[in-house]
Write a protein that holds these residues in place. Sequence first.
Motif, short mmCIF file in Angstrom:
data_model
loop_
_atom_site.label_atom_id
_atom_site.label_comp_id
_atom_site.label_asym_id
_atom_site.label_seq_id
_atom_site.Cartn_x
_atom_site.Cartn_y
_atom_site.Cartn_z
N ASN A 120 0.84 -1.20 0.00
CA ASN A 120 0.00 0.00 0.00
C ASN A 120 0.87 1.24 0.00
O ASN A 120 1.90 1.29 0.67
N GLY A 121 0.45 2.24 -0.75
CA GLY A 121 1.08 3.55 -0.72
C GLY A 121 0.02 4.61 -0.90
O GLY A 121 -1.14 4.31 -1.18
N LEU A 124 10.84 3.05 -9.60
CA LEU A 124 10.17 3.57 -10.79
C LEU A 124 8.65 3.51 -10.62
O LEU A 124 7.93 4.46 -10.97
N LEU A 125 8.15 2.40 -10.11
CA LEU A 125 6.70 2.26 -9.92
C LEU A 125 6.17 3.30 -8.93
O LEU A 125 5.08 3.85 -9.12
N LYS A 126 6.92 3.57 -7.90
CA LYS A 126 6.51 4.60 -6.94
C LYS A 126 6.46 5.97 -7.60
O LYS A 126 5.53 6.76 -7.38
N ARG A 127 7.46 6.26 -8.44
CA ARG A 127 7.46 7.56 -9.14
C ARG A 127 6.27 7.65 -10.09
O ARG A 127 5.60 8.68 -10.18
N TRP A 162 -5.61 10.52 -11.31
CA TRP A 162 -6.01 9.25 -10.74
C TRP A 162 -5.67 9.23 -9.25
O TRP A 162 -4.65 9.79 -8.84
N PRO A 163 -6.47 8.55 -8.43
CA PRO A 163 -6.04 8.34 -7.05
C PRO A 163 -4.69 7.63 -6.98
O PRO A 163 -3.91 7.85 -6.06
N GLY A 164 -4.44 6.78 -7.95
CA GLY A 164 -3.17 6.06 -8.00
C GLY A 164 -3.25 4.91 -8.98
O GLY A 164 -4.20 4.81 -9.77
N ILE A 165 -2.23 4.05 -8.95
CA ILE A 165 -2.17 2.91 -9.87
C ILE A 165 -2.37 1.61 -9.11
O ILE A 165 -2.12 1.53 -7.91
N ARG A 173 -10.01 4.37 -2.35
CA ARG A 173 -10.22 3.72 -1.06
C ARG A 173 -9.20 2.60 -0.94
O ARG A 173 -8.63 2.16 -1.95
N LYS A 174 -8.99 2.15 0.28
CA LYS A 174 -8.10 1.00 0.46
C LYS A 174 -8.87 -0.27 0.14
O LYS A 174 -9.94 -0.53 0.70
N LEU A 175 -8.33 -1.05 -0.76
CA LEU A 175 -8.99 -2.28 -1.18
C LEU A 175 -8.84 -3.36 -0.12
O LEU A 175 -7.80 -3.48 0.52
N SER A 176 -9.87 -4.17 0.02
CA SER A 176 -9.80 -5.31 0.92
C SER A 176 -8.99 -6.42 0.27
O SER A 176 -8.70 -6.39 -0.93
N ARG A 177 -8.64 -7.42 1.05
CA ARG A 177 -7.94 -8.58 0.49
C ARG A 177 -8.81 -9.24 -0.57
O ARG A 177 -8.30 -9.66 -1.64
N GLU A 178 -10.11 -9.32 -0.34
CA GLU A 178 -11.02 -9.92 -1.32
C GLU A 178 -11.00 -9.11 -2.61
O GLU A 178 -10.97 -9.68 -3.72
N ASP A 179 -11.03 -7.78 -2.49
CA ASP A 179 -10.97 -6.93 -3.69
C ASP A 179 -9.71 -7.22 -4.50
O ASP A 179 -9.76 -7.31 -5.73
#
Length: 314
Positions: free
Chosen positions: A82-83, A105-108, A119-122, A158-164
């Motif tokens: 998570n980030g 690189l992925l964080k950048r 976007w909220p993120g990737i 939102r923070k995804l659940s493990r199921e998500d």
Amino acid sequence: MTPRRLLIPLLLSALAAGSFAWAQDKGTVNPKPLPPLANPNDPKLGARELFARKVLPAALPTRSIGGYTRGCIAGAVAMPLNGDTWQVMRLSRNRYWGHPDMIALLKRLAAKAHKDAGWPGILVGDIGQPRGGPALSGHASHQIGIDADVWLTPMPDRKLSREDREEMSAVMMVRDDRLDVDPHVFTPGHLLVLRDAAQEPAVQRIFVNPAIKKALCREAKGDRSWLSKIRPWWGHDYHFHIRMRCPPGSPECKGQPSQSDEDGCKPSDLAYWFKDSVLHPKPSPKPEKPRPPVTLAQLPADCRTVLNAPDAKQ
């Protein structure tokens, strides 16, 4: 949720079926470990069986060894699950390990997607196994820690659940006729994210569905030099695949030749991908004979050292 807590249960015997692990394929929230091998020293045993059973990286200095489709990695590190601007998907595969340069690189890219595309993120898909090497399913490449899949679905706010993370499906970006992108889901934001990824100096290639390449060629304005890194390839309807150049400090890494600086947007560059025989191939009259798996002896010699090294501390 930490990588270490997930490691042992995340190697699934179900992966042995060999189905393609594309972004829409689901994982499981109740994974089972792979069973022990009856004869791990069998010289005919596929190296994928050995590398898939390593749940932690090798306690060795970081090196990418060999080629994208036949190699391994020492000293891999985990992408944090998570980030602020990313989340890792399909945790049950245990494929969120890579070269530190790829993780950085992925964080950048995640931060740029948030800033440039709104976007909220990737959503980060497969990077590689803890020690790289061939996988039981899904990828011929992703073996040396410098390949990574990023979903074309923006991260939810939102923070995804493990199921998500195991069951959520990626969004198909291509029209049913395969001739262009679906304008209802492929947005200008996608162009910005792909441009941001391609403008990273360490990135050598980015693989996308040919219809996505076609759309980028049509819509890109201004400096189009980054388009030379965007390459059409099969199986990238739901995600794009980032491939880095060989990183410094990895003399055993075998990269690909540099591509042309041309943008790859001429009609002749794309014509092959939209031929009816390519879009709708006829089934082979005879089933293809399965190829024997790559053995440990067929990988670079240093991969045996990587495989047998102690686990890195996490």
